[in-house]
Design an enzyme around this catalytic site. Structure first.
Site, PDB file in Angstrom:
ATOM      1  N   CYS A 286      30.279  61.591  51.078  1.00 29.16           N
ATOM      2  CA  CYS A 286      30.453  63.034  51.290  1.00 29.16           C
ATOM      3  C   CYS A 286      31.455  63.322  52.405  1.00 29.16           C
ATOM      4  O   CYS A 286      31.704  62.482  53.258  1.00 29.16           O
ATOM      5  CB  CYS A 286      29.126  63.651  51.681  1.00 29.16           C
TER       6      CYS A 286
ATOM      7  N   ARG B 139      37.625  60.473  50.062  1.00 31.58           N
ATOM      8  CA  ARG B 139      36.312  59.846  50.232  1.00 31.58           C
ATOM      9  C   ARG B 139      35.538  59.793  48.909  1.00 31.58           C
ATOM     10  O   ARG B 139      34.532  59.091  48.825  1.00 31.58           O
ATOM     11  CB  ARG B 139      35.482  60.628  51.264  1.00 31.58           C
TER      12      ARG B 139
ATOM     13  N   TRP C 222      29.150  63.307  47.228  1.00 28.49           N
ATOM     14  CA  TRP C 222      29.203  62.087  46.415  1.00 28.49           C
ATOM     15  C   TRP C 222      27.753  61.749  46.137  1.00 28.49           C
ATOM     16  O   TRP C 222      27.022  61.329  47.040  1.00 28.49           O
ATOM     17  CB  TRP C 222      29.871  60.987  47.232  1.00 28.49           C
TER      18      TRP C 222
ATOM     19  N   ASN D  86      26.276  64.552  55.542  1.00 28.07           N
ATOM     20  CA  ASN D  86      26.853  63.308  55.025  1.00 28.07           C
ATOM     21  C   ASN D  86      25.978  62.185  55.548  1.00 28.07           C
ATOM     22  O   ASN D  86      25.733  62.104  56.749  1.00 28.07           O
ATOM     23  CB  ASN D  86      28.294  63.165  55.526  1.00 28.07           C
ATOM     24  N   GLY D  87      25.484  61.317  54.637  1.00 30.22           N
ATOM     25  CA  GLY D  87      24.623  60.212  55.070  1.00 30.22           C
ATOM     26  C   GLY D  87      23.420  60.108  54.150  1.00 30.22           C
ATOM     27  O   GLY D  87      23.429  60.668  53.050  1.00 30.22           O
TER      28      GLY D  87
ATOM     29  N   GLU E 278      38.883  33.635  46.575  1.00 35.56           N
ATOM     30  CA  GLU E 278      39.206  35.014  46.954  1.00 35.56           C
ATOM     31  C   GLU E 278      40.370  35.047  47.966  1.00 35.56           C
ATOM     32  O   GLU E 278      41.262  35.890  47.869  1.00 35.56           O
ATOM     33  CB  GLU E 278      37.946  35.688  47.516  1.00 35.56           C
TER      34      GLU E 278
ATOM     35  N   LYS F 245      43.822  37.003  47.227  1.00 36.46           N
ATOM     36  CA  LYS F 245      44.344  38.055  48.115  1.00 36.46           C
ATOM     37  C   LYS F 245      45.788  37.745  48.486  1.00 36.46           C
ATOM     38  O   LYS F 245      46.648  38.608  48.438  1.00 36.46           O
ATOM     39  CB  LYS F 245      43.530  38.164  49.411  1.00 36.46           C
TER      40      LYS F 245
ATOM     41  N   GLU G 243      48.259  38.119  45.419  1.00 36.59           N
ATOM     42  CA  GLU G 243      48.494  39.448  44.842  1.00 36.59           C
ATOM     43  C   GLU G 243      49.276  40.373  45.763  1.00 36.59           C
ATOM     44  O   GLU G 243      50.025  41.219  45.288  1.00 36.59           O
ATOM     45  CB  GLU G 243      47.197  40.114  44.363  1.00 36.59           C
TER      46      GLU G 243
ATOM     47  N   HIS H  70      40.602  14.945  43.300  1.00 41.73           N
ATOM     48  CA  HIS H  70      40.770  14.791  41.849  1.00 41.73           C
ATOM     49  C   HIS H  70      42.085  15.415  41.376  1.00 41.73           C
ATOM     50  O   HIS H  70      42.241  15.686  40.188  1.00 41.73           O
ATOM     51  CB  HIS H  70      39.579  15.425  41.122  1.00 41.73           C
TER      52      HIS H  70
ATOM     53  N   LYS I  18      44.819  49.564  39.993  1.00 45.68           N
ATOM     54  CA  LYS I  18      43.506  49.576  40.647  1.00 45.68           C
ATOM     55  C   LYS I  18      42.389  49.554  39.609  1.00 45.68           C
ATOM     56  O   LYS I  18      41.353  48.937  39.821  1.00 45.68           O
ATOM     57  CB  LYS I  18      43.401  50.824  41.539  1.00 45.68           C
TER      58      LYS I  18
HETATM   59  C1  F6R Z   1      41.843  41.985  43.369  1.00 46.25           C
HETATM   60  C2  F6R Z   1      41.278  43.050  42.581  1.00 46.25           C
HETATM   61  C3  F6R Z   1      41.039  42.796  41.133  1.00 46.25           C
HETATM   62  C4  F6R Z   1      39.733  43.478  40.704  1.00 46.25           C
HETATM   63  C5  F6R Z   1      39.564  43.355  39.182  1.00 46.25           C
HETATM   64  C6  F6R Z   1      38.236  43.927  38.728  1.00 46.25           C
HETATM   65  O1  F6R Z   1      42.006  42.368  44.711  1.00 46.25           O
HETATM   66  O2  F6R Z   1      41.038  44.124  43.075  1.00 46.25           O
HETATM   67  O3  F6R Z   1      41.008  41.447  40.862  1.00 46.25           O
HETATM   68  O4  F6R Z   1      38.670  42.884  41.377  1.00 46.25           O
HETATM   69  O5  F6R Z   1      40.599  44.022  38.546  1.00 46.25           O
HETATM   70  O6  F6R Z   1      38.142  45.275  39.047  1.00 46.25           O
HETATM   71  P1  F6R Z   1      36.745  46.005  39.103  1.00 46.25           P
HETATM   72  O7  F6R Z   1      35.964  45.438  40.230  1.00 46.25           O
HETATM   73  O8  F6R Z   1      37.090  47.454  39.301  1.00 46.25           O
HETATM   74  O9  F6R Z   1      36.067  45.762  37.801  1.00 46.25           O
END
Ligand code: F6R
Length: 611
Positions: free
Chosen positions: A2, A27, A75, A99-100, A484, A488, A491, A507, A606
Site C-alpha cells: 500500500c 509499489r 495492495w 500500510n502494513g 543463481e 545474475k 543476464e 568431472h 520481466k
Molecule cells: C532472472 C529472472 C528470471 C525469472 C523467470 C521466471 O533474474 O528474473 O529468470 O525468474 O523469468 O519469472 P517468474 O518468477 O515471474 O515466473
C-alpha cells in the site's frame, strides 16, 4: 504494497493527494481512495482498479473540496479487491488509512463486534479505525485516541487519521512501515516515501518506528507512542526526479537488493508465532488437512524462481520428510508427467504470469494434484488458478533481474516446509522453535551483510570485471545459490558464467580453470563446508583466482582464497539468504562498471508470457 499520502494546508488537496498516489504507483495496488475534510464533514471516494478510476469518481463528485485529506493505494492482503475493502476506512467520526499488517486483527475484531461495532470490510485496517473511534467516544482527544488504539495493536503500520470534528489536525504514526513527513509553508505533508512529496517540498522529516506526529497547517509535533515529545529534525533532499523514483539508488536493481531485509520482514509478518515458537497457518495457503495428506511435493518454476525451488527441495525433504522433485516448468509440461492425487505441486513465480509455469500448473491440476501458488503479484494468473496461495510480500520488483523476490521465495518455501513438517509431525517442537527464532533474526543479518560487504564487493568487482568467464561453485543448499550467482552475472553484465555443484568440478569444469577464470566458491559453515574447502584448494592448486563467500572468522578461507567476503554464522538452512547477497551485489557492480542497462538488460522481459 500500500501507499499513503496526507495533506493539511491551504490548497485544494485532491490534486495533491492524487499526484502523491501516482508517485507511489510503483509499489503496486489494486484499489485506491481519498477522504477529504470539507470543513463540515468527511467525504469519502474509493474505486477499484487504477488511479484513473479514482480520478473519474472524484470528477463525478464535483463538489469534492477541502484543504485537509488523506489518500491511499491498496495492495490487497486481508480481504479481496473491492470498494468496501479499499481505504480510507471510516468508523464514527474517524477516517483512517494504513500500510502494513495488523497481526492481532481477528481477536480485536471479535472484541469490537462484541461491543456492537458494525465492521463493514474484511480488512485489518478497519479494526484500527474502530479502535480509535471507541477511544474518542469514550472521551479521549483525537491524538490520545490514536495513541491508545495503537497500544492495543500488534504488527506493522503506517497510518494517517483525520476526524470529522477536527479540521485542524492530521495525525500519523509509524511502526515498521515507511512514513515520511514533508514540511511546507502553511502546509504539511505525509507520505510513504520521499518521491511522493518531492514536488511540493524538499524539507523532509523521516519518521522512526514507534513515533506519532500531529500535523497542523502551521507546524508539526513529533512524539513517541507513549507521548514523550521528540525533536523534529528536518533534512533537505536534493534528489533529481529520476533519483527520487529510485529512492536515491542509481538503479532499481540496487534499490531492490537493499530492500531485501524489509521484503523478508513483510513476508514473515503475521506468519510466525514467535511466542508459541511455531508457524501461523493463517496465510500459508494450505489447510492442515491437505498438508497432512501430501505424499509427494513437486516444485515447478523458471529461471531464478527455479533456483528458489531447488533450495526448497532441501527444505521439504529435511523439514517435512516428504519426497520432493523439482522441475523446470517448461520441461515438466514438455512430457506427460506422472502426477495426480496425493501430490502437491507448488508453482513458484514472481510475476504469477510466466506461461510455462502457468501451463505446468494447469496440467497438474487437470491430473488431480493440489496446486499451491507462491507469487509476488496478487491475483495474477497462477494464484488465480491455484487451490491455495502463499504470497511473498516483496513489493513490486522493477529491475528485470530478480533479487528481492528470490529471497522472499526462499522464505515462502521454508515457512511452507516447516508448516507441513509440523502438520505431519516430522518436525519437533524444539527444532521449530529454533528455526522460528532464527527466522525472526534473519532480516538483521541480511542488513548487516548488505551494508558490511557492499564496498568490499564493489572493489572485488573492479578487480575482476574484465574476466570473460566466471565459475560459481556451491554444495548442498548453496548449489542453487551458485546457479543463481551465475545467472545474475550473465543476464545483466553479459559475462559468461557457469554455476556448478562443487562436487562436479572434477568431472569436467576443472579443465577450464586457469588464472583468467575467477572461481566464486560458497563456503558457509555448514555440513558440506569441509568438502567444499577441498574443492576450493583443488581449484587454487590449478592457478584459479578464488573469490570465497565464507562464514565469519574462517581462517582456512582466508589462507586459501584471493578474496574473502564474510557472512554471519546462521543455521545452515538459512545460509542461502545471506550467501546470495554478495553474489547479487557482485553481478550488479560488474554490470554497472561495464555500463550495461542494468534494470533492462538486452533481450530480457520481466514477465515471460511466451513459451
Ligand atoms: C532472472 C529472472 C528470471 C525469472 C523467470 C521466471 O533474474 O528474473 O529468470 O525468474 O523469468 O519469472 P517468474 O518468477 O515471474 O515466473
Amino acid at each position: 504494497m500500500c501507499g499513503i499520502v496526507g495533506y493539511i494546508g491551504t490548497q485544494q488537496c485532491v490534486p495533491i493527494l492524487i499526484d502523491g498516489l501516482r508517485k507511489l504507483e510503483y509499489r503496486g495496488y489494486d484499489s485506491a481512495g481519498l477522504a477529504i475534510h470539507d470543513g463540515k464533514g468527511i467525504e469519502l471516494v474509493r474505486a477499484v482498479g487504477k488511479l484513473r478510476a479514482l480520478e473519474e469518481a472524484t470528477r463525478e463528485r464535483n463538489t469534492l473540496e477541502g484543504t485537509l485529506g488523506i489518500g491511499h493505494t491498496r495492495w490487497a492482503t486481508h480481504g479481496g479487491v473491492s470498494e468496501e475493502n479499499a481505504h480510507p476506512h471510516v468508523a464514527g467520526d474517524i477516517a483512517l488509512i494504513h500500510n502494513g499488517i495488523i497481526e492481532n486483527h481477528s481477536a480485536l475484531r471479535k472484541r469490537l463486534e462484541g461491543d456492537g461495532a458494525a465492521i463493514a470490510s474484511d480488512t485489518d485496517t478497519e479494526i484500527v479505525a474502530h479502535l480509535v473511534d471507541a477511544h474518542v467516544r469514550a472521551g479521549k482527544d483525537l491524538v490520545e485516541g490514536v495513541r491508545d488504539a495503537l497500544q492495543e495493536v500488534e504488527g506493522a503500520y503506517a497510518i494517517a487519521v483525520v476526524s470529522r470534528k477536527d479540521p485542524s489536525r492530521l495525525v500519523v504514526a509509524k511502526n515498521a512501515s515507511p512514513l515520511v513527513l514533508g514540511v511546507g509553508d502553511g502546509e504539511n505533508f505525509a507520505g510513504s516515501d520521499i518521491p511522493a512529496l518531492l514536488e511540493h517540498t524538499r524539507r523532509m522529516v523521516i519518521m522512526e518506528d514507534g513515533q506519532m506526529a500531529v500535523l497542523r497547517r502551521d507546524g508539526i509535533e513529533l512524539f513517541t507512542l507513549s507521548g514523550d515529545p521528540v525533536e523534529v529534525v528536518e533534512r533537505r533532499v536534493d534528489w533529481s526526479p529520476v533519483m527520487a523514483e529510485k529512492a536515491g539508488y542509481k538503479h532499481f536493481m540496487l534499490k531492490e537488493i537493499f530492500e531485501q531485509p524489509r521484503a523478508i520482514e513483510d513476508t514473515l509478518r503475521g506468519r510466525l508465532e514467535r511466542e508459541l515458537g511455531d508457524i501461523n497457518s493463517a496465510e500459508i495457503g494450505l489447510t492442515p488437512e491437505v498438508a497432512r495428506s501430501i505424499k509427494r511435493v513437486c516444485l515447478i518454476a523458471c529461471g531464478t524462481s527455479h533456483h528458489a525451488a531447488m533450495t526448497g527441495h532441501y527444505y521439504f525433504e529435511q523439514l517435512a520428510g516428504i519426497p520432493t522433485v523439482v522441475e523446470l516448468a517448461s520441461e515438466f509440461r514438455a512430457r506427460d508427467p506422472l502426477i495426480g492425487d496425493g501430490d502437491m505441486v507448488v508453482a513458484i513465480s514472481q510475476s504469477g504470469e510466466t506461461l510455462d509455469t502457468l501451463m505446468g500448473a494447469k496440467i497438474a491440476k487437470d491430473k488431480g494434484a493440489h496446486i499451491l501458488a507462491i507469487a509476488n503479484v496478487t491475483d495474477s494468473a497462477i494464484p488465480r488458478m491455484a487451490d491455495g496461495q502463499l504470497y511473498t510480500r516483496a513489493g513490486p520488483e522493477i529491475g528485470v533481474a530478480s533479487t528481492k523476490c528470490f529471497t522472499a521465495q526462499l522464505l515462502a518455501l521454508l515457512m511452507l516446509a516447516i508448516y507441513v513438517g509440523r502438520q505431519n509431525k516430522h518436525l519437533s517442537d524444539e527444532q521449530t522453535r529454533d528455526l522460528v527464532e532464527e527466522l525472526a533474526r534473519l532480516p538483521l543479518h541480511m542488513r548487516d551483510v548488505l551494508t558490511g560487504t557492499r564496498q568490499l564487493v564493489s572493489n572485488i568487482a573492479r578487480r575482476y570485471k574484465e574476466a570473460q568467464d566466471v565459475l560459481f561453485l556451491g554444495r548442498g543448499l548453496n548449489f542453487p545459490i551458485a546457479l543463481e550467482g551465475a545467472l545474475k552475472l550473465k543476464e545483466i553484465s553479459y559475462v559468461h558464467a557457469e554455476g556448478y555443484a562443487a562436487g562436479e568440478m572434477k568431472h569436467g569444469p576443472i579443465a577450464l580453470i586457469d588464472a583468467s577464470v575467477p572461481v566464486v566458491v560458497l563456503l558457509p559453515k555448514d555440513s558440506y563446508r569441509d568438502k567444499s574447502l577441498g574443492n576450493l584448494q583443488e581449484a587454487k592448486a590449478r592457478g584459479g583466482r578464488m573469490i570465497v563467500v565464507a562464514s565469519e572468522g574462517d581462517e582456512d578461507a582466508h589462507a586459501t582464497a584471493d578474496e574473502v567476503v564474510e557472512v554471519p554464522v546462521v543455521n545452515e538452512l538459512l545460509a542461502p539468504f545471506l550467501t546470495v547477497l554478495p553474489l547479487q551485489l557482485y553481478a550488479y557492480y560488474v554490470a554497472d562498471m561495464k555500463g550495461t542497462d542494468v534494470d533492462q538488460p538486452r533481450n530480457l522481459a520481466k514477465t515471460v508470457t511466451v513459451e
